[in-house]
Design an enzyme around this catalytic site. Sequence first.
Site, PDB file in Angstrom:
ATOM      1  N   TYR A 134     -31.089   1.688  40.489  1.00 49.70           N
ATOM      2  CA  TYR A 134     -30.219   1.457  39.341  1.00 49.70           C
ATOM      3  C   TYR A 134     -28.958   2.292  39.532  1.00 49.70           C
ATOM      4  O   TYR A 134     -28.996   3.517  39.408  1.00 49.70           O
ATOM      5  CB  TYR A 134     -30.969   1.841  38.066  1.00 49.70           C
ATOM      6  CG  TYR A 134     -30.281   1.536  36.755  1.00 49.70           C
ATOM      7  CD1 TYR A 134     -29.024   0.935  36.686  1.00 49.70           C
ATOM      8  CD2 TYR A 134     -30.902   1.854  35.550  1.00 49.70           C
ATOM      9  CE1 TYR A 134     -28.412   0.666  35.481  1.00 49.70           C
ATOM     10  CE2 TYR A 134     -30.306   1.597  34.327  1.00 49.70           C
ATOM     11  CZ  TYR A 134     -29.056   1.000  34.299  1.00 49.70           C
ATOM     12  OH  TYR A 134     -28.456   0.741  33.088  1.00 49.70           O
ATOM     13  N   LYS A 162     -29.577  -2.653  40.980  1.00 47.82           N
ATOM     14  CA  LYS A 162     -29.031  -3.041  39.678  1.00 47.82           C
ATOM     15  C   LYS A 162     -27.601  -2.532  39.651  1.00 47.82           C
ATOM     16  O   LYS A 162     -27.347  -1.339  39.546  1.00 47.82           O
ATOM     17  CB  LYS A 162     -29.858  -2.468  38.532  1.00 47.82           C
ATOM     18  CG  LYS A 162     -29.325  -2.869  37.157  1.00 47.82           C
ATOM     19  CD  LYS A 162     -30.151  -2.272  36.025  1.00 47.82           C
ATOM     20  CE  LYS A 162     -29.546  -2.610  34.665  1.00 47.82           C
ATOM     21  NZ  LYS A 162     -30.279  -1.960  33.547  1.00 47.82           N
ATOM     22  N   VAL A 204     -30.005  -8.337  35.349  1.00 48.07           N
ATOM     23  CA  VAL A 204     -30.845  -7.495  34.503  1.00 48.07           C
ATOM     24  C   VAL A 204     -30.166  -7.472  33.140  1.00 48.07           C
ATOM     25  O   VAL A 204     -29.131  -6.841  32.961  1.00 48.07           O
ATOM     26  CB  VAL A 204     -30.993  -6.071  35.066  1.00 48.07           C
ATOM     27  CG1 VAL A 204     -31.817  -5.201  34.114  1.00 48.07           C
ATOM     28  CG2 VAL A 204     -31.660  -6.117  36.434  1.00 48.07           C
TER      29      VAL A 204
END
Length: 296
Positions: A134, A162, A204
């Site tokens: 992330y 992400k 996401v």
Amino acid sequence: MNWKGVFPAVTTKFHQDGSLDMPIFFKNLDAQLSAGVHGIILGGTLGESSVLSFDEKILLTKEAVAYVSGKVPVILNIAEGATKDAVFWAEKAKELGASGLMLLPPMRYAADHREVVTYFKAVADSSDLPIMIYNNPVDYKTLVTIGMFEKLAEVSSIQAIKESTRDISNVTRMRNRFGDRFKLLCGVDTLAMEELVMGADGWVAGLVCAFPKETVAIYNLIQEGKYAEALAIYRWFLPLLELDIHPKLVQYIKLAEQMTGIGTEWVRAPRLTLIGEERMHVEQVVKRGLENRPVL
């Protein structure tokens, strides 16, 4: 692990007294699965992970895995300050039946490049679950750079990113440097169509928690090359998607879930439910969206 498609970062549902509300959590999961999402992410910012107890995280993961029952992968987010704690949750996630991990850099301590790479590698070495890094320097103050990803490319279980840098060109930058080595998933709702068109593999998503069908429709239309149809939905959706880029995104999205009938607004302290002009603003945004909701 197929890191492609729409992955809702689902909210954790509470009763007004702050206890877990599993029936409404399952109701929301039903809406996500019915819309055709491609995975479920637990314990992110929207999931209010920082205010969940150890036992609640275990219960939530175990119950979600059992309820989804293999229809889509269940991903557990790891956001820890200590490497040993991140390693613990990576091992526990496998034990609980999770299909993969979403992994943030170390929390609270501003680790340097060498420390961040070492941290990621230590977690990857502790589990054979596939990992999505992330990368969100705006909210979490640590940028995972191209140079750091060059080191992480050596680790086969680190498979996806992400992408939340807020820099659309980073999708192209990563493709130019790494080709298809990493799957790229947009992590900012207001940039989703732009990044998908530029070659991102997935999304996401946040407002998917309240509007799953519309979110999946945009993704599917882009995959089919039907950009005009996707753009029409995306333009309608943008005022709602902007609720995702506010410090109170949890409260905003939970109120939207309540207004669409697949959630409740209850949050856990120190967060408080919305009041006054702020509440009226969010309600008006959602109400306008519902009044003009596109026919899919």
